[in-house]
Design a protein around this motif. Structure first.
Motif, PDB file in Angstrom:
ATOM      1  N   CYS A 148       0.729  -1.113   0.060  1.00 21.28           N
ATOM      2  CA  CYS A 148       0.134  -0.074   0.046  1.00 21.28           C
ATOM      3  C   CYS A 148       1.004   1.196  -0.135  1.00 21.28           C
ATOM      4  CB  CYS A 148      -0.924  -0.030   1.205  1.00 21.28           C
ATOM      5  SG  CYS A 148      -1.914   1.538   1.616  1.00 21.28           S
ATOM      6  N   THR A 150       0.082   4.181   0.642  1.00 15.78           N
ATOM      7  CA  THR A 150      -0.319   5.290   1.688  1.00 15.78           C
ATOM      8  C   THR A 150       0.370   4.930   3.035  1.00 15.78           C
ATOM      9  OG1 THR A 150      -2.455   5.390   0.593  1.00 15.78           O
ATOM     10  CG2 THR A 150      -2.199   6.307   2.918  1.00 15.78           C
ATOM     11  N   CYS A 151       0.646   3.448   3.339  1.00 15.06           N
ATOM     12  CA  CYS A 151       1.091   3.520   4.768  1.00 15.06           C
ATOM     13  C   CYS A 151       2.395   2.685   4.566  1.00 15.06           C
ATOM     14  CB  CYS A 151      -0.084   2.434   5.614  1.00 15.06           C
ATOM     15  SG  CYS A 151      -0.420   0.995   4.856  1.00 15.06           S
ATOM     16  N   CYS A 205      -5.161   2.219   8.086  1.00 13.80           N
ATOM     17  CA  CYS A 205      -5.116   2.946   6.754  1.00 13.80           C
ATOM     18  C   CYS A 205      -6.195   3.179   6.008  1.00 13.80           C
ATOM     19  CB  CYS A 205      -3.910   2.322   5.986  1.00 13.80           C
ATOM     20  SG  CYS A 205      -3.869   3.077   4.291  1.00 13.80           S
ATOM     21  N   CYS A 208      -6.048   0.683   2.349  1.00 14.13           N
ATOM     22  CA  CYS A 208      -6.126  -0.573   2.433  1.00 14.13           C
ATOM     23  C   CYS A 208      -6.752  -1.205   3.512  1.00 14.13           C
ATOM     24  CB  CYS A 208      -4.600  -0.791   2.474  1.00 14.13           C
ATOM     25  SG  CYS A 208      -3.593  -0.407   4.152  1.00 14.13           S
TER      26      CYS A 208
HETATM   27 ZN   LIG Z   1      -2.377   1.221   3.607  1.00 15.09          ZN
END
Ligand SMILES: [Zn+2]
Ligand SMILES: [Zn+2]
Length: 383
Positions: A148, A150-151, A205, A208
């Motif tokens: 992912c 984002t995280c 997150c 995800c």
């Molecule tokens: Zn994530």
């Protein structure tokens, strides 16, 4: 050696190593000092542990059976080291783990990691005979899971991180002491609050949902080696799905599906085909141009060639998958009898038959000849 180790564990002298292990495990649950701390039980526990130490080791067991001292060569690492085993330091679950592995008493081994290896994936890939023979490069589009963005696989919303689980204090498991008719029993279970991870995600997150990975479609170039065939699996290590929690990816497998060829039938790395030649060419000999995977190739038809005769073209088959060299192209000859003769052709053939005394020829069987039929049968049976 006054004590009888077999009697201590309650097994016969010919007990298998499994029986010995089971007997010891049963006794250890009853007698472990964490469960039964009184000195007499501790002493008993030391004794059965020593008995197990000897009987679980094939070499020591043999020495013991022969009346020798199984601890003789072991020095401090043997009996002395073992004495401390049950008496100090080891919580019961760790002790069981140490002796029996994590399967013992259903115990777990501390918090498990959120990161786990991703799954393997298999993709079927259709190749024509030429691509199987010489290898190919293909561009594949695969639906897969990646870390992912984002995280970065951690599973937490930006600016937050996993925090230690308050229920199990980060151990990932919860132990309980229970009384039973066998005495006290310690059971250990994964912590229900954190699913055994030892940490919880305060805010998962949003992209995800805490899984640490997202699904995506990606294209990749793969190189197919020469010599693959129907059903060959090609392993692309690390090209499978990324694991949960940013774990390492699994592998991607390509399963080869070889499309049938209009002319050549593949048997191993050899190719087989049938070549039809006119009667006169078979009798007089000729040079015939045939197609191969490498392009046109000249084949010499010797005078007097019969139907069913086999002409091998060495090295014009499929490349061997392992190592150098190639299979052969095997040509099965069929002699074509002319039909629809015009008047002049018919006269010529009748004249020929007269010259050869073949106007009313006797039929001839040829017993035992390894000819067309056996080759045909072999060809159908894959040799
Ligand atoms: Zn994530
Ligand atoms: Zn927990």
């Amino acid at each position: 050696m006054a004590e009888d180790f077999y009697a201590m564990l309650g097994v016969r002298r010919d007990a298998s190593s499994d029986e010995i292990k089971r007997a010891y495990r049963r006794l250890a649950r009853e007698l472990h000092p964490d469960v039964n701390p009184d000195p007499a039980t501790q002493e008993k526990f030391k004794e059965i542990s020593q008995a197990y130490d000897v009987l679980s080791d094939p070499e020591k067991r043999q020495m013991y059976d022969l009346g020798g001292d199984p601890f003789a060569g072991a020095g401090a690492g043997g009996a002395a080291g073992f004495g401390g085993f049950g008496s100090a330091g080891f919580p019961f679950s760790e002790f069981v783990d140490a002796v029996f592995g994590a399967a013992g008493a259903g115990a777990t081994r501390g918090p498990r990691s959120r990161a786990r290896r991703g799954r393997n994936a298999t993709i079927r890939i259709e190749l024509d005979l030429s691509e199987c023979a010489f290898g190919a490069t293909r561009e594949l589009t695969v639906d897969t899971a990646v870390v992912c963005p984002t995280c970065s696989g951690e599973g937490t919303a930006p600016g937050t991180h996993p925090v230690t689980c308050e229920v199990c204090a980060g151990r990932g498991e919860i132990s309980q002491v229970r009384r039973s008719f066998l005495g006290q029993m310690m059971t250990t279970q994964p912590c229900p609050a954190c699913s055994g991870f030892g940490t919880v995600l305060p805010r998962p997150c949003p992209e995800c949902d805490g899984d640490g990975r997202v699904r995506t479609r990606r294209t990749m170039k793969v190189r197919i080696p020469a010599g693959v065939e129907d059903g060959t699996h090609i392993q692309l290590a690390g090209e499978g799905e990324t694991g949960p929690g940013g774990g390492p990816p699994g592998d991607l497998f390509l399963e080869v599906v070889q499309q049938p060829h209009p002319i050549f039938e593949r048997q191993g790395d050899d190719l087989h085909c049938t070549l039809t030649i006119p009667m006169a060419a078979a009798a007089l000999g000729a040079t015939v141009s045939v197609e191969s995977l490498d392009g046109p190739s000249d084949v010499d038809i010797r005078p007097g060639t019969q139907s069913g005769q086999v002409i091998p073209l060495y090295g014009l088959g499929v490349k061997h998958l392992s190592g150098n060299g190639r299979g052969d192209l095997v040509i099965h000859v069929t002699v074509e009898t002319p039909t629809r003769l015009d008047a002049e052709q018919e006269k010529l053939l009748r004249d020929l038959a007269k010259l050869r005394g073949e106007e009313s020829p006797p039929g001839k069987f040829q017993p035992g000849q390894q000819g067309f039929f056996s080759r045909l049968r072999d060809a159908f049976n894959g040799r």
